[in-house]
Each structure stands twice: as C-alpha cells, then as structure tokens.
Design a protein around this motif. Structure first.
Motif, PDB file in Angstrom:
ATOM      1  N   UNK A  64      26.437   9.952  95.501  1.00 31.25           N
ATOM      2  CA  UNK A  64      26.909   9.489  96.804  1.00 31.25           C
ATOM      3  C   UNK A  64      28.127   8.611  96.539  1.00 31.25           C
ATOM      4  N   UNK A  65      29.319   9.156  96.795  1.00 27.50           N
ATOM      5  CA  UNK A  65      30.568   8.504  96.390  1.00 27.50           C
ATOM      6  C   UNK A  65      31.209   7.753  97.559  1.00 27.50           C
ATOM      7  N   UNK A  66      30.810   6.507  97.723  1.00 29.56           N
ATOM      8  CA  UNK A  66      31.390   5.632  98.760  1.00 29.56           C
ATOM      9  C   UNK A  66      31.785   4.298  98.119  1.00 29.56           C
ATOM     10  N   UNK A  67      32.696   4.329  97.141  1.00 25.21           N
ATOM     11  CA  UNK A  67      33.008   3.108  96.385  1.00 25.21           C
ATOM     12  C   UNK A  67      33.599   1.987  97.225  1.00 25.21           C
ATOM     13  N   UNK A  68      34.409   2.326  98.233  1.00 26.74           N
ATOM     14  CA  UNK A  68      35.067   1.269  98.999  1.00 26.74           C
ATOM     15  C   UNK A  68      34.083   0.604  99.969  1.00 26.74           C
ATOM     16  N   UNK A  69      33.195   1.390 100.569  1.00 33.56           N
ATOM     17  CA  UNK A  69      32.141   0.783 101.378  1.00 33.56           C
ATOM     18  C   UNK A  69      31.250  -0.101 100.502  1.00 33.56           C
ATOM     19  N   UNK A  70      30.996   0.358  99.274  1.00 32.09           N
ATOM     20  CA  UNK A  70      30.214  -0.461  98.340  1.00 32.09           C
ATOM     21  C   UNK A  70      30.956  -1.745  97.993  1.00 32.09           C
ATOM     22  N   UNK A  71      32.267  -1.646  97.811  1.00 28.81           N
ATOM     23  CA  UNK A  71      33.060  -2.845  97.517  1.00 28.81           C
ATOM     24  C   UNK A  71      32.955  -3.877  98.641  1.00 28.81           C
ATOM     25  N   UNK A  72      32.807  -3.384  99.862  1.00 28.88           N
ATOM     26  CA  UNK A  72      32.696  -4.291 101.010  1.00 28.88           C
ATOM     27  C   UNK A  72      31.280  -4.839 101.180  1.00 28.88           C
ATOM     28  N   UNK A  73      30.358  -4.402 100.338  1.00 28.99           N
ATOM     29  CA  UNK A  73      29.022  -4.981 100.354  1.00 28.99           C
ATOM     30  C   UNK A  73      27.948  -4.145 101.018  1.00 28.99           C
ATOM     31  N   UNK A  74      28.234  -2.870 101.324  1.00 29.58           N
ATOM     32  CA  UNK A  74      27.250  -2.070 102.043  1.00 29.58           C
ATOM     33  C   UNK A  74      25.965  -1.880 101.242  1.00 29.58           C
ATOM     34  N   UNK A  75      26.097  -1.645  99.925  1.00 28.52           N
ATOM     35  CA  UNK A  75      24.902  -1.444  99.092  1.00 28.52           C
ATOM     36  C   UNK A  75      24.203  -2.767  98.767  1.00 28.52           C
ATOM     37  N   UNK A  76      24.895  -3.886  98.941  1.00 30.07           N
ATOM     38  CA  UNK A  76      24.243  -5.196  98.845  1.00 30.07           C
ATOM     39  C   UNK A  76      23.413  -5.458 100.097  1.00 30.07           C
ATOM     40  N   UNK A  77      23.954  -5.039 101.231  1.00 33.01           N
ATOM     41  CA  UNK A  77      23.281  -5.230 102.510  1.00 33.01           C
ATOM     42  C   UNK A  77      22.052  -4.336 102.626  1.00 33.01           C
ATOM     43  N   UNK A  78      22.195  -3.097 102.175  1.00 31.27           N
ATOM     44  CA  UNK A  78      21.122  -2.107 102.260  1.00 31.27           C
ATOM     45  C   UNK A  78      20.995  -1.440 100.894  1.00 31.27           C
ATOM     46  N   UNK A  79      20.019  -1.812 100.079  1.00 30.37           N
ATOM     47  CA  UNK A  79      19.864  -1.202  98.756  1.00 30.37           C
ATOM     48  C   UNK A  79      19.790   0.319  98.851  1.00 30.37           C
ATOM     49  N   UNK A  80      20.553   0.983  97.972  1.00 34.96           N
ATOM     50  CA  UNK A  80      20.645   2.441  97.992  1.00 34.96           C
ATOM     51  C   UNK A  80      20.307   3.006  96.614  1.00 34.96           C
ATOM     52  N   UNK A  81      19.753   4.193  96.587  1.00 41.94           N
ATOM     53  CA  UNK A  81      19.368   4.820  95.328  1.00 41.94           C
ATOM     54  C   UNK A  81      20.576   5.282  94.520  1.00 41.94           C
ATOM     55  N   UNK A  82      21.609   5.755  95.226  1.00 41.16           N
ATOM     56  CA  UNK A  82      22.708   6.425  94.537  1.00 41.16           C
ATOM     57  C   UNK A  82      24.038   5.683  94.642  1.00 41.16           C
ATOM     58  N   UNK A  83      23.990   4.434  95.094  1.00 44.15           N
ATOM     59  CA  UNK A  83      25.188   3.590  95.167  1.00 44.15           C
ATOM     60  C   UNK A  83      24.826   2.224  94.617  1.00 44.15           C
ATOM     61  N   UNK A  84      25.572   1.760  93.635  1.00 37.54           N
ATOM     62  CA  UNK A  84      25.287   0.458  93.028  1.00 37.54           C
ATOM     63  C   UNK A  84      25.826  -0.677  93.898  1.00 37.54           C
ATOM     64  N   UNK A  85      25.046  -1.740  93.981  1.00 38.31           N
ATOM     65  CA  UNK A  85      25.529  -2.938  94.663  1.00 38.31           C
ATOM     66  C   UNK A  85      26.614  -3.585  93.804  1.00 38.31           C
TER      67      UNK A  85
END
Length: 396
Positions: free
Chosen positions: A44-65
């Motif tokens: 799941x390639x969403x690096x910029x959303x991850x950079x903004x904290x999306x995977x910190x807000x909602x833990x995801x299996x395929x995106x690192x916080x």
C-alpha cells in the motif's frame, strides 16, 4: 493578523477511519474504511499521507508509521445526525444538523410526486427504486435510449437522481428536468437533500458509461457557514469539485468543476499558482462514488495511491504561509454490507512548511473544528448558531 495567507482543505470523500461510538444506531458497527482498504492492499504505497501522520493516527498493516511526521493529526467525530455528504460538509463549515435529510430508500418516491414530475417534464418515468448508478443503467439504459423515458432512482442518501443519455435524451433536457424536480422536492413531504443529474452515453451492446457532466441541485444550507463569513469579509473562497453544488453556491467566489478526483488534484495544483488570500476547498468524489458505494477496496486503495502521488506535488508547492488540511466527510467502507455510507470518524491532517511541531491532537467532538480553525485564522467571526472550536493555536 492572519497566521496563514492561504488554506487548502482537501476532502477525500468517504475516507472514514473507524466506526463512531454511535455506529450501532446506524447498523455500522465495525466499519473502518481506511483499515479495511489497507487489509486488501499489499503493498500500500501512500508515503506522503504517511508522512503527514495518517499511519500514526490509524495503525495500518502495510504502511509504516513515522517517527517524526510532518504535521498534526487527529480524528473528528460527527456531531450531526446522518452520514451523508451534505451533513458532513455542512458540519465541517459550522452547521449542526439535528434532523436527518429525508430518504426514500425503502419505498421509492410517492406516486403524486412522480405524476407531477412526469407531467411537467413530458417524459414517462421508469425505475423509482434504490439502486446503484451502474446497475440502473444496465437494467433501464437501453429502454430510455429507445423511448425517451426518464430514469428516476434514489439511494441510501437523501437524493432524487435522474439519468439521461447525452446523445438521445440530451444534456440540456436532463438539466431542465432536474430543475423541475428540484422545485417539486422543496415541498416538506418530498424534500430531499439533492437532486442529481446523471448523464450517460452508450447502449446495451457497447455498454453504458456515466459522464463527468453530473450536476447536483442541493438545498441551500440552513444557515450561514464559514464560507459566507469568509466571502463577506472579502476573502477568496475557491471551490474545486462538487463543493459549490453541496453549498448551492453559498459563500463561493470562484468555482472549478472536476471531471474526476485526479482532475481535481490537477486543478488544485493550478490554483496553488494563483496569488489569493483565503480558502481553497476541494472535494474528491471518486473515492466515494466509484469505489466505496461499489464495494471495491482495491480500487479505492489504488485511487488513494494516485492521490498520494499528487499530494507529493502539493507538498512541494506549499509556501510557508500556506496551510494544508486533509479530511473526509463520512465513511464508506468498501468491505461492508450493502452499498451505503458508514457512520465513521474522519481524519484531520494539518501541515505547513512553517510548522516546528507535530503530533497527535485531542479528538474533536465535531467536524466543525475545520471551519472554526479557518475562520479563526482569518480573524472572522463564525456566523450565529454555528458550532466548532478552533485549534489554530495548537498548530505551531
């Protein structure tokens, strides 16, 4: 003195981040649009959303916080009754909706309404049930092509939708009929949130395709919103996508109609080249219309990946006195039963190149935090009877 000269607020239409505490009242327990999309995306390639904290807000299996996300993030709970587009957007800009918009999902529209609509439009009406846009065309599109009959249908939302073939029914004729339908559905017993023109092309042999000439005829907001306050104070309020339709033009100074979510992001990048002071408010509807309602988690995930690529370009263009806000208006879990929206919390991601801090903010008890923060930035008072608390001072 305003903190930011320009605020870009992008609504990823239907990107919920987990069931609301009252989701059971809507039969939506366990819904989680983002989480369930993530389960189907490997990778799941969403690096910029991850950079903004999306995977910190909602833990995801395929995106690192991220250890050091770029900005601030939180979840917003919906204070209003309902889970539709208008309720979500209106609340975002300060309105508290306490009476849900009327739906005709189970019964179809009353005979009296359809008889009057048929008489005034000059077309026989077919359909009159809740259906997906693609399914209704497969069932009735060719009949409409051959006879000029008007396809009228609804959904789980408070909408009356009319389909017409651009080549045989005519786009102008479709818009005329929708304007009549909007007039008729202003009566309290027939009142719907939106009348939607759903033009299409094609036939049963080659298939049917809905075009980008959709037009929404919405109710006017029940009161003034952040958008009115900004416009009245002389600020620019630029809408992209269906924002203008959702607010029936109220508080908008400049509008761009989008052909798709990808096109909407292209328009956003173009607006970033303009020298304006105020708000650019963007709705990206394809997430909801193409993937959420059609229960396609992989399609939804790929659309998010395409959005993320454009987001990288947006981040590159942001100026120090720009603020970017990314949020949503409701959920639409593409793995959930049925085809309706889901009652979920939504994300709030905020970033400016001038920020020194980052991290999780307290959850908001309403979507109206968005509008209140925008109004606070431009030092305009929120209209009377609106809700929402600004977090401008927390965005350091």
């Amino acid at each position: 003195m305003k903190k930011y000269k320009r605020i870009f607020t992008i609504v990823i239409d239907s990107l919920g981040v987990g069931a609301m505490p009252n989701a059971a009242q809507y039969d939506d327990e366990g819904s989680d649009t983002l989480g369930h999309i993530d389960e189907h995306m490997k990778p799941f390639n969403i690096p910029y959303l991850a950079d903004l904290g999306l995977a910190n807000l909602h833990p995801l299996q395929h995106v690192e916080s991220r250890v050091n996300p770029l900005g601030y993030y939180t979840k917003m709970l919906e204070a209003s009754v309902g889970k539709d587009t208008m309720t979500g957007h209106w609340e975002m800009m300060g309105l508290h909706i306490t009476t849900p918009f009327q739906t005709f999902t189970e019964t179809g529209f009353p005979k009296e309404l359809l008889d009057e609509l048929s008489k005034r439009c000059g077309h026989k009406i077919i359909g009159n049930k809740a259906a997906s846009g693609t399914a209704i065309l497969e069932e009735l599109g060719q009949q409409s092509n051959d006879t000029g009959d008007m396809i009228v249908y609804t959904s789980a939302d408070s909408v009356l939708q009319i389909c017409g073939n651009e080549e045989t029914f005519g786009l102008d004729e479709l818009y005329r009929c929708c304007e009549i339908a909007r007039e008729l559905t202003m009566k309290d017993e027939w009142k719907v949130g939106r009348v939607i023109a759903r033009p299409y092309v094609g036939n049963c042999k080659d298939g049917f395709t809905r075009t980008s000439n959709r037009h929404d005829y919405a109710l006017k907001p029940y009161g003034e919103t952040t958008l009115n306050a900004l416009k009245n104070a002389g600020y620019d309020v630029i809408s992209i996508g269906k924002i203008k339709d959702i607010f029936d033009g109220e508080g908008i100074t400049q509008a761009y109609k989008s052909k798709s979510s990808v096109h909407g992001m292209t328009q956003t990048l173009e607006v970033m080249d303009q020298d304006f002071t105020g708000l650019c408010f963007v709705n990206l509807v394809d997430f909801d219309a193409l993937w959420g309602h059609r229960r396609n988690p992989v399609g939804y995930g790929k659309e998010l990946e395409a959005f993320d690529q454009s987001l990288g370009l947006v981040l590159d263009k942001l100026k120090c006195d720009d603020l970017l806000i990314i949020t949503a208006d409701h959920g639409n879990d593409p793995t959930y039963k049925g085809s309706d929206h889901t009652k979920e919390m939504v994300p709030f991601l905020a970033y400016s190149p001038s920020m020194n801090g980052h991290g999780l903010l307290p959850y908001s008890d309403s979507f109206a935090m968005v509008g209140a923060t925008i109004a606070d930035n431009f030092d305009v008072a929120m209209p009377e009877h609106t809700i929402g608390k600004s977090i401008l001072e927390e965005l350091r």
